[in-house]
Each structure stands twice: as structure tokens, then as C-alpha cells.
Design a protein around this motif. Structure first.
Motif, PDB file in Angstrom:
ATOM      1  N   ALA A  91      -3.892  -2.917   3.741  1.00  0.00           N
ATOM      2  CA  ALA A  91      -5.050  -3.218   2.891  1.00  0.00           C
ATOM      3  C   ALA A  91      -4.999  -4.670   2.415  1.00  0.00           C
ATOM      4  CB  ALA A  91      -5.106  -2.258   1.707  1.00  0.00           C
ATOM      5  N   GLU A  94      -5.916  -6.928   5.450  1.00  0.00           N
ATOM      6  CA  GLU A  94      -7.339  -6.891   5.771  1.00  0.00           C
ATOM      7  C   GLU A  94      -8.162  -7.600   4.700  1.00  0.00           C
ATOM      8  OE1 GLU A  94     -10.733  -3.768   7.321  1.00  0.00           O
ATOM      9  OE2 GLU A  94      -8.635  -3.144   7.276  1.00  0.00           O
ATOM     10  N   SER A  95      -7.787  -7.447   3.456  1.00  0.00           N
ATOM     11  CA  SER A  95      -8.485  -8.124   2.365  1.00  0.00           C
ATOM     12  C   SER A  95      -8.336  -9.649   2.481  1.00  0.00           C
ATOM     13  CB  SER A  95      -7.944  -7.640   1.025  1.00  0.00           C
ATOM     14  OG  SER A  95      -8.509  -8.371  -0.020  1.00  0.00           O
ATOM     15  N   ARG A  96      -7.138 -10.079   2.823  1.00  0.00           N
ATOM     16  CA  ARG A  96      -6.869 -11.520   2.901  1.00  0.00           C
ATOM     17  C   ARG A  96      -7.520 -12.174   4.121  1.00  0.00           C
ATOM     18  NH1 ARG A  96      -3.757 -15.818   1.380  1.00  0.00           N
ATOM     19  NH2 ARG A  96      -2.619 -16.927   3.011  1.00  0.00           N
TER      20      ARG A  96
END
Length: 185
Positions: A91, A94-96
Motif C-alpha cells: 500500500a 502504490e501510494s508513493r
């Protein structure tokens, strides 16, 4: 010439392109490889695949990464803490970076995949965006190369009817055969 590369070379363009899209979801990559047939050997096809991967435009690479699905090593029998750590690292990645984490694990035994995946996620989270773009592009190239290798090998043992569709993994339907050492996570 190996039977698999013969089957690949003789397939209709639309069929070859569909097979290639199952290896890497970049339409420009798949169409380029299909258009340059026939290949004299599997190694020549793989070299062309590598070159096409290196030449992917940012939008094509982004489309290919967007088509990868978040899945990874078999988590059955692992401690809940490890599963939680993997989910959290994924997570965060993917966020970064805005796409799933892709890693090639061919150099490792299956029982090392979880540790290598977690280590890779943690290490690559420290990358800046440009550095990770380069690393992710190379991992995507390696994943596509492995899928293409399995595709051609599989075509060598099949008749024309069985060769119409590339083999899929039951565990990860979008990842190719289950024995793959390559997993996008």
C-alpha cells in the motif's frame, strides 16, 4: 528451429499480438514484436522484446504497469504479521509511486520469495520517483521476458488449436503459469 518459435512466427498477427499482450500489456510493445516476425530463434525474440521494452514511451510503460495486478508469493502458512507487513508495504509503495510493485524473483527459491519481496519493497520505497521509474521498468521487462519465454516454450509442445491461448496460472490468472519465478506484487 524450436517448434515454439515456429508456431509463434506462423500465428496470425492478431493471435500473436494477443499472446504478447498477455506477457506485457503495452500494445506498442506487442504490436512491434508481432510486426517484426519471423524470429530465427527464441533468443532473437527475447532480444527484440528487451529492446522494445527499453524503448517504451512513458505512457506505454504506465499502461503496462497499470495492467499488472497486485498479487505475490503464496501467503498460506505464513504468520499474520508477515501478511500484514506485506500488505502495508504494498500500500505504501502504490501510494508513493502510483502503480503496483513489480519484482522478478527468478534468482530465489520459492521459500525465499516472501522475504525477497518484503526486502525489495522496503528498499525501493527509499527510491526517488525517477530512480524507481528506472527500476520498475527493468523489473517489468524481466517479467515480460519470463512470460514470453514460457509462452514460446509452451507453444512448442502444443498443436495449433491448443496454442491459440497462452497458459495461465490458476493461482494468479493474470500472471502466466503457476511455476513462474516472476511476480508483480
Amino acid at each position: 528451429m524450436h517448434r515454439g518459435i515456429e508456431v509463434f512466427n506462423r500465428a496470425p498477427a492478431a493471435t500473436a499480438t494477443a499472446w504478447l499482450l498477455a506477457c506485457c500489456a503495452s500494445r506498442s510493445w506487442a504490436e512491434r514484436l508481432a510486426a517484426h516476425r519471423p524470429y530465427p530463434t527464441t533468443d532473437a525474440l527475447l532480444a527484440a522484446a528487451d529492446e522494445a521494452a527499453y524503448d517504451l514511451a512513458p505512457a506505454d510503460r504506465a499502461a503496462a504497469l497499470a495492467a499488472e495486478h497486485p498479487h505475490g508469493p503464496d501467503l498460506s502458512g505464513i504468520p499474520a504479521a508477515a501478511s500484514t507487513a506485506l500488505d502495508a508495504a504494498h500500500a505504501a509503495y502504490e501510494s508513493r509511486f502510483g502503480h503496483v510493485f513489480v519484482i522478478a524473483l527468478e534468482a530465489y527459491r520459492p521459500d525465499e520469495h516472501l522475504d525477497q519481496t518484503l526486502a525489495g519493497l522496503r528498499a525501493r520505497l527509499a527510491n526517488d520517483a525517477e530512480e524507481e521509474r528506472v527500476v520498475a521498468a527493468d523489473e517489468l521487462r524481466r517479467v515480460a521476458r519470463a512470460r514470453l519465454t514460457r509462452l514460446v516454450a509452451g507453444l512448442g509442445g502444443q498443436g495449433p488449436e491448443e496454442a491459440r491461448k497462452p497458459e495461465k496460472s490458476a493461482e494468479f490468472p493474470d500472471s502466466g503459469p503457476a511455476d513462474s519465478p516472476y511476480v508483480p506484487v
